[in-house]
Design a protein around this motif. Structure first.
Motif, PDB file in Angstrom:
ATOM      1  N   THR A  82       0.736  -1.253  -0.118  1.00  0.00           N
ATOM      2  CA  THR A  82       0.063   0.030   0.061  1.00  0.00           C
ATOM      3  C   THR A  82       0.987   1.105  -0.079  1.00  0.00           C
ATOM      4  O   THR A  82       0.679   2.110  -0.730  1.00  0.00           O
ATOM      5  CB  THR A  82      -0.943   0.140   1.029  1.00  0.00           C
ATOM      6  OG1 THR A  82      -1.578  -1.157   1.281  1.00  0.00           O
ATOM      7  CG2 THR A  82      -1.769   1.440   1.397  1.00  0.00           C
ATOM      8  N   LEU A  83       1.962   1.396   0.850  1.00  0.00           N
ATOM      9  CA  LEU A  83       2.746   2.482   0.711  1.00  0.00           C
ATOM     10  C   LEU A  83       3.433   2.675  -0.646  1.00  0.00           C
ATOM     11  O   LEU A  83       3.653   3.871  -0.896  1.00  0.00           O
ATOM     12  CB  LEU A  83       3.746   2.262   2.030  1.00  0.00           C
ATOM     13  CG  LEU A  83       5.205   3.329   2.188  1.00  0.00           C
ATOM     14  CD1 LEU A  83       4.250   4.731   2.681  1.00  0.00           C
ATOM     15  CD2 LEU A  83       6.030   2.707   3.302  1.00  0.00           C
ATOM     16  N   ALA A  84       4.132   1.482  -1.093  1.00  0.00           N
ATOM     17  CA  ALA A  84       4.506   1.659  -2.386  1.00  0.00           C
ATOM     18  C   ALA A  84       3.656   2.262  -3.430  1.00  0.00           C
ATOM     19  O   ALA A  84       4.038   3.011  -4.473  1.00  0.00           O
ATOM     20  CB  ALA A  84       5.200   0.380  -2.745  1.00  0.00           C
ATOM     21  N   GLY A  89       2.527   6.169  -7.162  1.00  0.00           N
ATOM     22  CA  GLY A  89       1.422   6.808  -7.876  1.00  0.00           C
ATOM     23  C   GLY A  89       1.532   8.290  -7.693  1.00  0.00           C
ATOM     24  O   GLY A  89       1.312   9.200  -8.704  1.00  0.00           O
ATOM     25  N   THR A  90       1.952   8.684  -6.539  1.00  0.00           N
ATOM     26  CA  THR A  90       2.106   9.978  -6.416  1.00  0.00           C
ATOM     27  C   THR A  90       3.147  10.785  -7.054  1.00  0.00           C
ATOM     28  O   THR A  90       3.151  11.777  -7.778  1.00  0.00           O
ATOM     29  CB  THR A  90       1.954  10.382  -4.917  1.00  0.00           C
ATOM     30  OG1 THR A  90       1.184   9.914  -4.332  1.00  0.00           O
ATOM     31  CG2 THR A  90       2.244  12.107  -4.695  1.00  0.00           C
ATOM     32  N   ALA A  91       4.329  10.086  -7.135  1.00  0.00           N
ATOM     33  CA  ALA A  91       5.516  10.299  -7.877  1.00  0.00           C
ATOM     34  C   ALA A  91       4.965  10.621  -9.393  1.00  0.00           C
ATOM     35  O   ALA A  91       5.390  11.437 -10.101  1.00  0.00           O
ATOM     36  CB  ALA A  91       6.555   9.478  -8.000  1.00  0.00           C
ATOM     37  N   LEU A  92       4.363   9.537  -9.948  1.00  0.00           N
ATOM     38  CA  LEU A  92       3.903   9.508 -11.472  1.00  0.00           C
ATOM     39  C   LEU A  92       3.138  10.777 -11.736  1.00  0.00           C
ATOM     40  O   LEU A  92       3.256  11.257 -12.709  1.00  0.00           O
ATOM     41  CB  LEU A  92       3.349   8.390 -11.977  1.00  0.00           C
ATOM     42  CG  LEU A  92       4.305   7.117 -12.100  1.00  0.00           C
ATOM     43  CD1 LEU A  92       3.477   5.819 -12.106  1.00  0.00           C
ATOM     44  CD2 LEU A  92       5.409   7.275 -12.873  1.00  0.00           C
ATOM     45  N   ALA A  93       2.385  10.979 -10.821  1.00  0.00           N
ATOM     46  CA  ALA A  93       1.283  12.046 -10.929  1.00  0.00           C
ATOM     47  C   ALA A  93       2.020  13.423 -10.729  1.00  0.00           C
ATOM     48  O   ALA A  93       1.506  14.465 -11.329  1.00  0.00           O
ATOM     49  CB  ALA A  93       0.180  12.153  -9.554  1.00  0.00           C
TER      50      ALA A  93
END
Length: 272
Positions: A82-84, A89-93
């Motif tokens: 979940t953390l990964a 996902g946030t980094a890609l966004a």
């Protein structure tokens, strides 16, 4: 208050016919009253003694949580997954949002910015679709597992961060950029050397805040088969394994609390 008080020192009246905020507040209150009237809310049943007893019995089934070493290893793996998912996902966004924010913003007064409207339309589309819907769509292509959840978080968060990044760039002080333009520097170099350095702490703060939200979203996305703690929660709750469900819920609360604390501290440090 004495009658001799100057009019400009008197508190404003609570209601004025020409006050737009007054009419807006009245409309919101009317909408709230209409909502209570139109919805069949069973408040008496909700606060009844029988409902309290049923909820008490249900909560009692969660104790004691399952702390067997084998299950704790599964929960630890789900927590890391979940953390990964949320971090990737946030980094890609953040990367996608930054790329879309540049054409979605007007960096100079009077600039035509032909790509601004269509790019903002794309950002609106990305964030209008909830993460669960993105996950359901991407499960068809990516299959069950964390890949679909990561891409779902990235798609929705790109729309959110892209819009926030664009607004921050448009509201940045124009002085440094104007100085570079006077020297004949092009638009993209102005954005790179003048606009981005000014708004970078704000962009990082937005990104960290969305990471907090994505931790919660990643835990929920597992319910539709996107991996992580949510998938464990859906599986064991569906089979009424309440002791195991309590352990998974505890891991979710701990993970959210730790990430919220780290993100809050990082944002305060960045905004100093």
């Amino acid at each position: 208050m004495s009658s001799g008080t100057p009019p400009h020192l008197l508190p404003p009246p609570l209601w004025q016919a020409r006050c737009r905020a007054c009419w807006f507040t009245l409309a919101v209150l009317a909408l709230v009253v209409a909502s209570f009237w139109s919805l069949d809310l069973q408040w008496a049943q909700f606060f009844s003694l029988e409902a309290a007893r049923s909820m008490g019995r249900f909560i009692g089934e969660f104790f004691p949580p399952d702390t067997s070493p084998e299950f704790l290893r599964k929960v630890a793996l789900g927590t890391w997954e979940t953390l990964a998912m949320s971090a990737l996902g946030t980094a890609l966004a953040a990367a996608g949002g930054l790329l879309l924010a540049l054409p979605a913003s007007r960096l100079q007064a009077g600039e035509r910015a032909w790509a601004r409207t269509p790019t903002r339309g794309l950002l609106n589309l990305l964030r209008a679709v909830p993460e669960l819907v993105w996950a359901g769509l991407l499960l068809i292509a990516a299959g069950l597992g964390p890949l679909a959840g990561t891409l779902a978080l990235a798609a929705h968060t790109t729309g959110v961060l892209g819009r926030l990044f664009a607004e921050a760039m448009e509201n940045a002080p124009s002085g440094p950029g104007d100085a570079l333009r006077a020297q004949g520097v092009g638009k993209w170099r102005v954005a790179l050397y003048a606009t981005l350095p000014q708004v970078l702490p704000q962009l990082l703060s937005y990104t960290l805040y969305r990471w907090e939200n994505n931790i919660r979203a990643a835990a929920v996305l597992g319910v539709v088969g996107a991996g992580g703690l949510g998938q464990l929660l859906a599986f064991h709750m569906g089979l009424f394994h309440m002791a195991k469900t309590a352990t998974v819920l505890g891991a979710m609360l701990l993970l959210v609390g730790v990430v919220d604390g780290l993100s809050y501290g990082s944002r305060r440090w960045l905004m100093r």
